[in-house]
Design a protein around this motif. Sequence first.
Motif, mmCIF file in Angstrom:
data_model
loop_
_atom_site.group_PDB
_atom_site.id
_atom_site.type_symbol
_atom_site.label_atom_id
_atom_site.label_comp_id
_atom_site.label_asym_id
_atom_site.label_seq_id
_atom_site.Cartn_x
_atom_site.Cartn_y
_atom_site.Cartn_z
ATOM 1 N N LEU A 190 0.763 -1.310 -0.077
ATOM 2 C CA LEU A 190 -0.062 0.127 -0.087
ATOM 3 C C LEU A 190 0.936 1.146 -0.085
ATOM 4 O O LEU A 190 0.786 2.135 -0.851
ATOM 5 N N PHE A 191 1.933 1.357 0.835
ATOM 6 C CA PHE A 191 2.612 2.737 1.142
ATOM 7 C C PHE A 191 4.064 2.448 0.512
ATOM 8 O O PHE A 191 4.687 3.284 0.496
ATOM 9 N N GLY A 192 4.406 1.311 0.224
ATOM 10 C CA GLY A 192 5.946 1.146 -0.265
ATOM 11 C C GLY A 192 7.200 1.273 0.515
ATOM 12 O O GLY A 192 8.146 1.024 -0.044
ATOM 13 N N ARG A 193 6.996 1.530 1.785
ATOM 14 C CA ARG A 193 7.966 1.760 2.704
ATOM 15 C C ARG A 193 7.498 1.647 4.042
ATOM 16 O O ARG A 193 6.419 1.816 4.198
ATOM 17 N N VAL A 194 8.521 1.668 4.940
ATOM 18 C CA VAL A 194 8.153 1.773 6.483
ATOM 19 C C VAL A 194 9.602 2.669 7.088
ATOM 20 O O VAL A 194 10.358 2.290 6.657
ATOM 21 N N LEU A 219 12.173 -3.974 5.109
ATOM 22 C CA LEU A 219 11.783 -2.700 4.251
ATOM 23 C C LEU A 219 12.608 -1.313 4.671
ATOM 24 O O LEU A 219 12.965 -0.849 3.658
ATOM 25 N N MET A 220 12.858 -1.220 5.671
ATOM 26 C CA MET A 220 13.628 -0.085 6.060
ATOM 27 C C MET A 220 15.060 0.022 5.462
ATOM 28 O O MET A 220 15.642 0.884 4.889
ATOM 29 N N THR A 221 15.681 -1.203 5.201
ATOM 30 C CA THR A 221 16.831 -1.379 4.676
ATOM 31 C C THR A 221 16.912 -1.044 3.261
ATOM 32 O O THR A 221 17.858 -0.656 2.583
ATOM 33 N N ARG A 222 15.781 -0.942 2.540
ATOM 34 C CA ARG A 222 15.490 -0.791 1.179
ATOM 35 C C ARG A 222 15.522 0.646 0.757
ATOM 36 O O ARG A 222 15.534 1.022 -0.324
ATOM 37 N N HIS A 223 15.190 1.456 2.013
ATOM 38 C CA HIS A 223 15.055 3.016 1.656
ATOM 39 C C HIS A 223 15.804 3.814 2.468
ATOM 40 O O HIS A 223 15.213 5.035 2.871
ATOM 41 N N GLY A 224 16.837 3.558 2.893
ATOM 42 C CA GLY A 224 17.843 4.392 3.340
ATOM 43 C C GLY A 224 17.763 4.637 4.985
ATOM 44 O O GLY A 224 18.366 5.344 5.431
ATOM 45 N N GLY A 225 17.014 3.639 5.662
ATOM 46 C CA GLY A 225 16.985 3.601 7.154
ATOM 47 C C GLY A 225 15.682 3.695 7.738
ATOM 48 O O GLY A 225 14.434 3.562 7.054
ATOM 49 N N GLY A 226 15.823 4.010 9.140
ATOM 50 C CA GLY A 226 14.195 4.005 9.688
ATOM 51 C C GLY A 226 14.730 4.166 11.236
ATOM 52 O O GLY A 226 15.830 4.440 11.739
ATOM 53 N N ASN A 227 13.446 3.873 12.051
ATOM 54 C CA ASN A 227 13.325 4.275 13.511
ATOM 55 C C ASN A 227 12.472 3.286 14.089
ATOM 56 O O ASN A 227 11.382 3.081 13.562
#
Length: 253
Positions: free
Chosen positions: A86-90, A134-142
Motif C-alpha cells: 500500500l505505502f511502499g516503505r516503512v 523494508l527500512m533497509t531498502r529505503h535508506g534507514g528508519g526508526n
Amino acid sequence: MSALPERSDGPAVPKVAVVSGGSRGLGRTLVERLLADGWRVATFSRSANAFTTAMTEEYPGSFHWERADLGEPDAMRVFVRTVGRLFGRVDLLVNNAGVLHQELLLTTPPKQIDSLVTNNLTSPILLTQACARLMTRHGGGNIINISSINAIRGFRGVSVYAAAKAGLDGFSRSLARELGTFNIRVNSIVPGFFDSDMTADVTERNREKIQHRTPLGRLGTAEEIADAILFLTSARAHFVTGQSLVIDGGITC
C-alpha cells in the motif's frame, strides 16, 4: 517535526509509520498525532472500533487498519507485506501493543506463560524483522519498542510479563548494533504507571499508593509517553540509539 523530508529528485514523500495496537490508549494517541503531522500510518488490532473507522474516513490513502492478533505471530509478516504494497516503505515502527496478565508464577498455566511471551516478545520481534527489511531498502528508519518499568523493578504477580519486557529491552540494544550500519535507530521507551487500559482496573487505594511512591505525585498520561516517543522520531534524536528511556515520574529512582 516534519514528516515530509526534502528530496532533490522530486516532490516530498510522506513518511510511513507502523504502530501496533493503534485502536486505543497510547497507540491511538500516537496514530492521531502522526496523522496530524503528515505521516501515513498503518496499524492493527484484534478488532475495529469507532476510532479506526473514523480515521479510515478522515484520512483516506493515509491511514490503514486491519485485523491482526499478536497471538498469531505469522500475522505480523502478512501485515507488513500489506503495508509495503500500500505505502511502499516503512520509516517508523512503534511496537506498542502488548498483553498484561497478573498472576503468581506458581499458579500460572504453561499456556498462559507461552501466550504472554508470544504477545510481548516473539510477535514484536517478528514484526520488527519484517519492518526492518523494508527500512533497509529505503535508506534507514526508526524502531521504538514500548517496554515497562516492570522490566527494571520487581512487582508481584507480573514475573512473566516482566521477563518478556526485559527481553524487549535487551533486543533493542542488540538490534541497535546490528542495524546502525543501515541507518536504522532502535530504542525502547520504558513507561511507568500512566492512565491506560492496563491501569483502568487499578483500585483507588492502589492508585493512591502509586501516586504516593512517585516523586511527581501522580500517574502519567498517554500524551506524555507519546511526547517521548515523538522526540525519538525527531531530528533532535538522530544520534540516539540503543537506549532505554524511562518515563515514570521518578518511581524507579
